[in-house]
Motif scaffolding. Sequence first.
Motif, PDB file in Angstrom:
ATOM      1  N   ALA A  73      21.138 101.396  73.751  1.00  0.00           N
ATOM      2  CA  ALA A  73      20.999  99.951  74.227  1.00  0.00           C
ATOM      3  C   ALA A  73      20.190  99.891  75.433  1.00  0.00           C
ATOM      4  O   ALA A  73      19.405  98.999  75.968  1.00  0.00           O
ATOM      5  CB  ALA A  73      22.112  99.482  74.234  1.00  0.00           C
ATOM      6  N   LEU A  74      20.500 101.183  76.434  1.00  0.00           N
ATOM      7  CA  LEU A  74      19.862 101.168  77.806  1.00  0.00           C
ATOM      8  C   LEU A  74      18.436 101.600  77.515  1.00  0.00           C
ATOM      9  O   LEU A  74      17.527 100.723  78.371  1.00  0.00           O
ATOM     10  CB  LEU A  74      20.562 102.187  78.691  1.00  0.00           C
ATOM     11  N   ALA A  75      17.999 102.212  76.876  1.00  0.00           N
ATOM     12  CA  ALA A  75      16.749 102.788  76.465  1.00  0.00           C
ATOM     13  C   ALA A  75      15.911 101.379  76.064  1.00  0.00           C
ATOM     14  O   ALA A  75      14.708 101.136  76.433  1.00  0.00           O
ATOM     15  CB  ALA A  75      16.581 103.578  75.504  1.00  0.00           C
ATOM     16  N   ALA A  76      16.657 100.683  75.010  1.00  0.00           N
ATOM     17  CA  ALA A  76      15.802  99.464  74.674  1.00  0.00           C
ATOM     18  C   ALA A  76      15.774  98.466  75.796  1.00  0.00           C
ATOM     19  O   ALA A  76      14.923  97.452  76.023  1.00  0.00           O
ATOM     20  CB  ALA A  76      16.618  98.846  73.570  1.00  0.00           C
ATOM     21  N   PHE A  77      16.915  98.348  76.579  1.00  0.00           N
ATOM     22  CA  PHE A  77      16.823  97.025  77.622  1.00  0.00           C
ATOM     23  C   PHE A  77      15.694  97.550  78.764  1.00  0.00           C
ATOM     24  O   PHE A  77      15.158  96.662  79.356  1.00  0.00           O
ATOM     25  CB  PHE A  77      18.324  97.065  78.240  1.00  0.00           C
ATOM     26  N   CYS A 126      12.837  98.696  78.357  1.00  0.00           N
ATOM     27  CA  CYS A 126      11.612  99.065  77.766  1.00  0.00           C
ATOM     28  C   CYS A 126      10.666  97.951  78.179  1.00  0.00           C
ATOM     29  O   CYS A 126      11.304  96.543  78.582  1.00  0.00           O
ATOM     30  CB  CYS A 126      11.649  99.607  76.357  1.00  0.00           C
ATOM     31  N   ARG A 127       9.318  97.703  77.797  1.00  0.00           N
ATOM     32  CA  ARG A 127       8.520  96.836  77.750  1.00  0.00           C
ATOM     33  C   ARG A 127       8.775  95.397  76.963  1.00  0.00           C
ATOM     34  O   ARG A 127       8.673  94.304  77.073  1.00  0.00           O
ATOM     35  CB  ARG A 127       6.965  97.108  77.716  1.00  0.00           C
ATOM     36  N   ASN A 128       9.511  95.861  75.583  1.00  0.00           N
ATOM     37  CA  ASN A 128       9.518  94.980  74.461  1.00  0.00           C
ATOM     38  C   ASN A 128      11.204  94.520  74.682  1.00  0.00           C
ATOM     39  O   ASN A 128      11.797  94.283  73.450  1.00  0.00           O
ATOM     40  CB  ASN A 128       9.396  95.390  73.405  1.00  0.00           C
ATOM     41  N   SER A 129      11.791  94.622  75.877  1.00  0.00           N
ATOM     42  CA  SER A 129      13.078  94.219  75.875  1.00  0.00           C
ATOM     43  C   SER A 129      13.583  92.773  75.303  1.00  0.00           C
ATOM     44  O   SER A 129      14.577  92.276  75.149  1.00  0.00           O
ATOM     45  CB  SER A 129      13.733  94.366  77.155  1.00  0.00           C
ATOM     46  N   SER A 130      12.303  91.900  75.477  1.00  0.00           N
ATOM     47  CA  SER A 130      12.706  90.479  75.137  1.00  0.00           C
ATOM     48  C   SER A 130      12.719  90.321  73.688  1.00  0.00           C
ATOM     49  O   SER A 130      12.802  89.170  73.343  1.00  0.00           O
ATOM     50  CB  SER A 130      11.426  89.753  75.825  1.00  0.00           C
ATOM     51  N   GLU A 131      12.305  91.189  72.951  1.00  0.00           N
ATOM     52  CA  GLU A 131      12.113  91.099  71.457  1.00  0.00           C
ATOM     53  C   GLU A 131      13.719  91.051  70.843  1.00  0.00           C
ATOM     54  O   GLU A 131      14.525  91.609  71.455  1.00  0.00           O
ATOM     55  CB  GLU A 131      11.254  92.099  70.660  1.00  0.00           C
ATOM     56  N   LYS A 166      15.743 111.248  65.630  1.00  0.00           N
ATOM     57  CA  LYS A 166      15.881 110.153  64.665  1.00  0.00           C
ATOM     58  C   LYS A 166      15.856 108.978  65.389  1.00  0.00           C
ATOM     59  O   LYS A 166      15.602 108.835  66.571  1.00  0.00           O
ATOM     60  CB  LYS A 166      17.439 110.478  64.279  1.00  0.00           C
ATOM     61  N   THR A 167      15.712 107.731  64.594  1.00  0.00           N
ATOM     62  CA  THR A 167      15.662 106.484  65.099  1.00  0.00           C
ATOM     63  C   THR A 167      16.541 105.687  65.084  1.00  0.00           C
ATOM     64  O   THR A 167      17.055 105.392  63.946  1.00  0.00           O
ATOM     65  CB  THR A 167      14.270 106.022  64.344  1.00  0.00           C
ATOM     66  N   LEU A 168      17.043 104.797  65.976  1.00  0.00           N
ATOM     67  CA  LEU A 168      18.181 103.740  66.005  1.00  0.00           C
ATOM     68  C   LEU A 168      17.572 102.440  66.052  1.00  0.00           C
ATOM     69  O   LEU A 168      16.517 102.237  66.863  1.00  0.00           O
ATOM     70  CB  LEU A 168      19.375 104.060  66.915  1.00  0.00           C
ATOM     71  N   LEU A 169      17.852 101.412  65.240  1.00  0.00           N
ATOM     72  CA  LEU A 169      17.258 100.143  65.453  1.00  0.00           C
ATOM     73  C   LEU A 169      18.237  99.161  66.459  1.00  0.00           C
ATOM     74  O   LEU A 169      19.385  98.914  65.850  1.00  0.00           O
ATOM     75  CB  LEU A 169      17.168  99.232  64.062  1.00  0.00           C
ATOM     76  N   VAL A 170      17.944  98.739  67.717  1.00  0.00           N
ATOM     77  CA  VAL A 170      19.025  98.066  68.781  1.00  0.00           C
ATOM     78  C   VAL A 170      18.714  96.741  68.721  1.00  0.00           C
ATOM     79  O   VAL A 170      17.504  96.182  68.775  1.00  0.00           O
ATOM     80  CB  VAL A 170      18.587  98.845  69.948  1.00  0.00           C
ATOM     81  N   GLY A 171      19.759  95.939  68.470  1.00  0.00           N
ATOM     82  CA  GLY A 171      19.612  94.437  68.201  1.00  0.00           C
ATOM     83  C   GLY A 171      19.627  93.707  69.655  1.00  0.00           C
ATOM     84  O   GLY A 171      20.236  94.370  70.531  1.00  0.00           O
ATOM     85  N   ARG A 172      19.782  92.608  69.653  1.00  0.00           N
ATOM     86  CA  ARG A 172      19.661  91.710  70.706  1.00  0.00           C
ATOM     87  C   ARG A 172      21.291  91.685  71.332  1.00  0.00           C
ATOM     88  O   ARG A 172      21.264  91.724  72.642  1.00  0.00           O
ATOM     89  CB  ARG A 172      19.442  90.328  70.413  1.00  0.00           C
ATOM     90  N   GLU A 173      22.155  91.874  70.525  1.00  0.00           N
ATOM     91  CA  GLU A 173      23.429  91.889  70.849  1.00  0.00           C
ATOM     92  C   GLU A 173      23.902  93.250  71.585  1.00  0.00           C
ATOM     93  O   GLU A 173      24.759  93.121  72.863  1.00  0.00           O
ATOM     94  CB  GLU A 173      24.538  91.612  69.742  1.00  0.00           C
ATOM     95  N   GLN A 174      23.430  94.177  71.153  1.00  0.00           N
ATOM     96  CA  GLN A 174      23.481  95.498  71.845  1.00  0.00           C
ATOM     97  C   GLN A 174      22.744  95.652  73.181  1.00  0.00           C
ATOM     98  O   GLN A 174      23.349  95.925  74.148  1.00  0.00           O
ATOM     99  CB  GLN A 174      23.113  96.742  70.994  1.00  0.00           C
ATOM    100  N   MET A 175      21.716  95.016  73.284  1.00  0.00           N
ATOM    101  CA  MET A 175      20.717  95.040  74.590  1.00  0.00           C
ATOM    102  C   MET A 175      21.729  94.024  75.597  1.00  0.00           C
ATOM    103  O   MET A 175      21.725  94.136  76.995  1.00  0.00           O
ATOM    104  CB  MET A 175      19.369  94.272  74.486  1.00  0.00           C
ATOM    105  N   ASP A 176      22.100  92.735  75.037  1.00  0.00           N
ATOM    106  CA  ASP A 176      22.962  92.074  75.881  1.00  0.00           C
ATOM    107  C   ASP A 176      24.460  92.934  76.380  1.00  0.00           C
ATOM    108  O   ASP A 176      24.811  92.748  77.574  1.00  0.00           O
ATOM    109  CB  ASP A 176      23.477  90.648  75.093  1.00  0.00           C
ATOM    110  N   ALA A 177      24.929  93.570  75.584  1.00  0.00           N
ATOM    111  CA  ALA A 177      26.179  94.377  76.050  1.00  0.00           C
ATOM    112  C   ALA A 177      25.534  95.208  77.038  1.00  0.00           C
ATOM    113  O   ALA A 177      26.439  95.706  78.142  1.00  0.00           O
ATOM    114  CB  ALA A 177      26.663  95.040  74.630  1.00  0.00           C
ATOM    115  N   ALA A 178      24.450  95.873  77.132  1.00  0.00           N
ATOM    116  CA  ALA A 178      23.984  96.838  77.891  1.00  0.00           C
ATOM    117  C   ALA A 178      23.716  96.322  79.441  1.00  0.00           C
ATOM    118  O   ALA A 178      24.165  96.558  80.239  1.00  0.00           O
ATOM    119  CB  ALA A 178      22.646  97.444  77.696  1.00  0.00           C
ATOM    120  N   ARG A 179      23.200  94.952  79.314  1.00  0.00           N
ATOM    121  CA  ARG A 179      23.022  94.075  80.593  1.00  0.00           C
ATOM    122  C   ARG A 179      24.545  93.861  81.114  1.00  0.00           C
ATOM    123  O   ARG A 179      24.519  93.892  82.402  1.00  0.00           O
ATOM    124  CB  ARG A 179      22.399  92.755  80.203  1.00  0.00           C
TER     125      ARG A 179
END
Length: 541
Positions: A476-480, A482-487, A517-530
Amino acid sequence: MDYPSLVALAEDIAARAGRTRVRDIIMVDWHQLFLRLDDVDVQISAHSHPNFMVLVPHSPRTSREYPFARALETHLKGTYLLRCSVREHERILRLSFGSVQGQIKRKFHLVVEIMGRHSNVILLDEDKLVLAALKENWDVSTARPLLTGQPYQFPPSQGRRFPDSPEDFRDGAVARRELCFPPWLIDYFCRYPEDFPAYRDALERRQFDFARVDTGGKLWASVVSLPHARTVETFDSVSAMVLGSAVEREESALERRRRRLVRRMEDAIVAQQAKMELLRRQLEQHGDTGALQREAQLIKDNLHRLRGGGRVRCHDYVHNTDVELELPRDILPRVYMEKLFRRIRKYHLSLPHLQRQLEKCKNSVTYLEQERYYASYLQSLEEVLHKERELFPRRGVTERPGKRSVSRERERVKKLDFRGYLLYVGLSSAANEKVTFGARPDDWWFHAKDIPGAHVVLACHNRPAPDEESMAMAAALAAFFCRNSSEDKVSVDYTQRKHVRKPAGTPPGTVYYTHFKTLLVGREQMDAARRFLESSSETVS
């Protein structure tokens, strides 16, 4: 700072710091110092931007060794602030210090010149001789050299005066040239001359009303209220007003410089992409070398039968067939054959070079896109200027390497603690390099898939295998970051650090990895990282 602000500051210093003792001298950088008095600190900034002088509360500060600081400690430490005055109609303020040791009386003066990029601080003795200067000027050919042991001379006067009546604002150009008010205040009184008498009376009676006012789309700091200007914010002291305006100007300068840096990076990316397209077209021409090789070989095999140009019939000894060729009529077949072989040889020799150039352009575009994303994390004007010099060095000018540039890059690493595991997040290309290749082989490495972003390392050396929640937080931190964190969804690749490699000759932060391996991080997980970032006690390494 303008002349009215200096007048108000002199009154404030006399009221709050008069007859107090100088306890210490703290110089935080080459052009900024603090005089630590009994109750407050006098902060003096002689930077080209911003330059000011204010009273600030005591707070822990780290002092650095400078010759001017040693001179101030030698002469001012232990003395008492006796008087504070402003030179008439000039932006020059003088602090007078004195002490008595037995029968010996000492007196010194500290002259602060708030004059933009020419700002300076000069230490004088009782006879007005220069003891030390923050910005020394040894050039005797200038209008005012500053020489130690020589009498102090004020800067050349601009011949400005205090306005006498509203009639002085009838001609705006003349008023800007002759009056000691800042340009924005002159423009205001040119529009509303009826407000000047009340402003003048308030200055004479020292009835100050510190506020930030809007005079038509722009904000200015005023020491007296203006009836036709909208008050945006009020302050309890001139120091708070000046310091707030200086911070705002510095932040606006930071934003302007950051936007300029991003714009230059975007232009460089477009230029590199155009160069890549040109290189690709040149590489496509190498696909025709097979046809050129066959044509040249046919001419060579049938050269004894060819007498001139035009449409000719040649025998293909490889496939045992006849082939028609169109030869130029203005040159001999032998010359045309040699020309084809030279062209083929040139293509073969240039092919590795074109491939290297194309790979170099791809790495450059990747690096610039990463830095464009990381530009939002540059938090000071010094960092933006350093990054601009690094990406776009001036021709013939090389920056000397030093410890300061290393410390700037270290500040871009976040170190977080989650459930007993340490998480390292890089917020620049150099910080990514440090985070990734400073980790141990069995640590876990995370990065957004095919997107510029932060390298995140989950350190688990000599620890049990991390649980799913720790792995999910690192992703989630890696997704938060990144350039596409708004998606709504971001794909994050993860692997062990031992499977991450750096290609030779690539810019900082460029890696390739395997066994991932690849994980799909959703909006809830990125909000939890924030929320985790906001609540965690971050440490900087």
